[in-house]
Design a protein around this motif. Structure first.
Motif, PDB file in Angstrom:
ATOM      1  N   SER A   4       0.823  -1.212   0.000  1.00 26.80           N
ATOM      2  CA  SER A   4       0.000   0.000   0.000  1.00 26.80           C
ATOM      3  C   SER A   4       0.849   1.251   0.000  1.00 26.80           C
ATOM      4  CB  SER A   4      -0.901   0.003   1.234  1.00 26.80           C
ATOM      5  OG  SER A   4      -1.539   1.241   1.373  1.00 26.80           O
ATOM      6  N   ARG A   5       0.549   2.175  -0.933  1.00 34.56           N
ATOM      7  CA  ARG A   5       1.307   3.416  -1.001  1.00 34.56           C
ATOM      8  C   ARG A   5       0.989   4.341   0.154  1.00 34.56           C
ATOM      9  NH1 ARG A   5       0.402   4.492  -7.306  1.00 34.56           N
ATOM     10  NH2 ARG A   5       1.646   2.769  -8.109  1.00 34.56           N
ATOM     11  N   ASN A   6      -0.130   4.095   0.867  1.00 35.95           N
ATOM     12  CA  ASN A   6      -0.443   4.931   2.026  1.00 35.95           C
ATOM     13  C   ASN A   6       0.529   4.681   3.164  1.00 35.95           C
ATOM     14  OD1 ASN A   6      -2.700   6.047   0.765  1.00 35.95           O
ATOM     15  ND2 ASN A   6      -4.025   4.362   1.416  1.00 35.95           N
ATOM     16  N   SER A   7       1.158   3.486   3.164  1.00 40.28           N
ATOM     17  CA  SER A   7       2.041   3.126   4.269  1.00 40.28           C
ATOM     18  C   SER A   7       3.515   3.244   3.915  1.00 40.28           C
ATOM     19  CB  SER A   7       1.753   1.685   4.706  1.00 40.28           C
ATOM     20  OG  SER A   7       2.042   0.775   3.653  1.00 40.28           O
ATOM     21  N   ARG A   8       3.813   3.701   2.708  1.00 38.44           N
ATOM     22  CA  ARG A   8       5.210   3.803   2.285  1.00 38.44           C
ATOM     23  C   ARG A   8       5.366   4.873   1.218  1.00 38.44           C
ATOM     24  NH1 ARG A   8       5.945   2.013  -2.724  1.00 38.44           N
ATOM     25  NH2 ARG A   8       4.545   0.469  -3.651  1.00 38.44           N
ATOM     26  N   PRO A   9       6.596   5.301   0.949  1.00 38.34           N
ATOM     27  CA  PRO A   9       6.821   6.279  -0.114  1.00 38.34           C
ATOM     28  C   PRO A   9       6.613   5.674  -1.508  1.00 38.34           C
ATOM     29  CG  PRO A   9       8.671   6.210   1.438  1.00 38.34           C
ATOM     30  CD  PRO A   9       7.822   5.017   1.706  1.00 38.34           C
ATOM     31  N   TYR A  10       6.405   6.540  -2.480  1.00 38.95           N
ATOM     32  CA  TYR A  10       6.414   6.142  -3.893  1.00 38.95           C
ATOM     33  C   TYR A  10       7.873   5.904  -4.266  1.00 38.95           C
ATOM     34  CZ  TYR A  10       5.299   6.320  -8.901  1.00 38.95           C
ATOM     35  OH  TYR A  10       5.132   6.018 -10.249  1.00 38.95           O
ATOM     36  N   VAL A  11       8.151   4.769  -4.905  1.00 34.17           N
ATOM     37  CA  VAL A  11       9.541   4.379  -5.167  1.00 34.17           C
ATOM     38  C   VAL A  11       9.806   4.257  -6.664  1.00 34.17           C
ATOM     39  CG1 VAL A  11      11.314   2.612  -4.805  1.00 34.17           C
ATOM     40  CG2 VAL A  11       9.690   3.153  -2.967  1.00 34.17           C
ATOM     41  N   ILE A  12      10.848   4.954  -7.123  1.00 35.35           N
ATOM     42  CA  ILE A  12      11.309   4.857  -8.510  1.00 35.35           C
ATOM     43  C   ILE A  12      12.683   4.189  -8.506  1.00 35.35           C
ATOM     44  CG2 ILE A  12      11.920   6.105 -10.621  1.00 35.35           C
ATOM     45  CD1 ILE A  12      10.195   8.438  -9.567  1.00 35.35           C
ATOM     46  N   LEU A  13      12.789   3.054  -9.160  1.00 35.22           N
ATOM     47  CA  LEU A  13      14.093   2.409  -9.320  1.00 35.22           C
ATOM     48  C   LEU A  13      14.773   3.033 -10.529  1.00 35.22           C
ATOM     49  CD1 LEU A  13      14.778  -1.446  -9.252  1.00 35.22           C
ATOM     50  CD2 LEU A  13      16.058   0.128 -10.700  1.00 35.22           C
ATOM     51  N   ASN A  14      15.942   3.615 -10.313  1.00 32.56           N
ATOM     52  CA  ASN A  14      16.657   4.278 -11.394  1.00 32.56           C
ATOM     53  C   ASN A  14      18.040   3.670 -11.552  1.00 32.56           C
ATOM     54  OD1 ASN A  14      17.066   6.582 -13.324  1.00 32.56           O
ATOM     55  ND2 ASN A  14      18.700   7.046 -11.871  1.00 32.56           N
ATOM     56  N   ALA A  15      18.446   3.419 -12.807  1.00 33.43           N
ATOM     57  CA  ALA A  15      19.768   2.836 -13.050  1.00 33.43           C
ATOM     58  C   ALA A  15      20.214   3.118 -14.478  1.00 33.43           C
ATOM     59  CB  ALA A  15      19.742   1.326 -12.812  1.00 33.43           C
TER      60      ALA A  15
END
Length: 216
Positions: A4-15
């Protein structure tokens, strides 16, 4: 299944990776992005609230106009005290995530140097789920994941990544000991892999940047 995004940050994997999926050579060289792509990466880093890396990664290239949290996943608190992230911890917000088994004296020294140390789990490795819940409670809504193969797999396999942005450099590196974009245990069957949906493609100099939404 994405957590759930309400319980954690939005995550972008970048490489940035070679055509054969390597993000570093067997000697550890990871300088792949072209100048044009590096400018894109600087803009991306400036747009987030935190940048998450594994213990061995040093964040020397930071956005000038913003100071996002630097988040180091370091189960045993082995981050060198002479490293750039520790030396500048009182100037740039820095978090080190450890397990309950990390040496207490190392944790105390890191905290004395200005590092925020959070215990995330009792196992051998940091619980990335607990870490992301902690980051959300701190008011960090969006982070960039720039991890190595093991951390990337841990995050992806736990359903903690929302978006993947990869710059493909026109090189083939090879090497059994070179670092791949995602390592860890991996999926046993193709159909059980992490599903993605293409969002966009763009060229930055010689590099092709592909962005995907993580579906599951």
């Amino acid at each position: 299944m994405l957590a759930s995004r309400n319980s954690r940050p939005y995550v972008i994997l970048n490489a940035a990776m070679s055509l054969d999926g390597k993000i570093a050579t067997y000697t550890g060289d990871s300088r792949m992005s072209s100048p044009a792509d590096l400018r894109r990466v600087h803009r991306l880093r400036a747009s987030v609230d935190g940048i998450m890396v594994g213990m061995r990664t040093l964040l020397r290239e930071l956005a000038r106009d913003r100071k996002p949290y630097r988040i180091v996943v370091d189960s045993n608190a082995r981050t060198p005290l002479t490293s750039y992230v520790v030396r500048t911890a009182k100037e740039i917000p820095t978090i080190v995530a450890v397990t309950s088994g990390a040496p207490k004296n190392r944790v105390e020294i890191l905290e004395q140097r200005g590092v925020k140390v959070f215990v995330c789990g009792k196992g051998r490795l940091v619980s990335v789920k607990i870490l992301l819940q902690t980051l959300r409670k701190l008011g960090i809504p969006k982070i960039l994941l720039e991890g190595g193969g093991a951390l990337n797999w841990s995050m992806l396999s736990s359903g903690l990544v929302d978006e993947v942005s990869v710059a493909i450099t026109p090189r083939i590196l090879g090497g059994e000991k070179a670092v791949s974009l995602v390592e860890g245990k991996g999926s046993q069957l193709v159909r059980n892999g992490v599903n993605l949906k293409l969002i966009s493609t763009a060229k930055y100099g010689p590099d092709l940047v592909v962005r995907y939404k993580v579906l599951s």
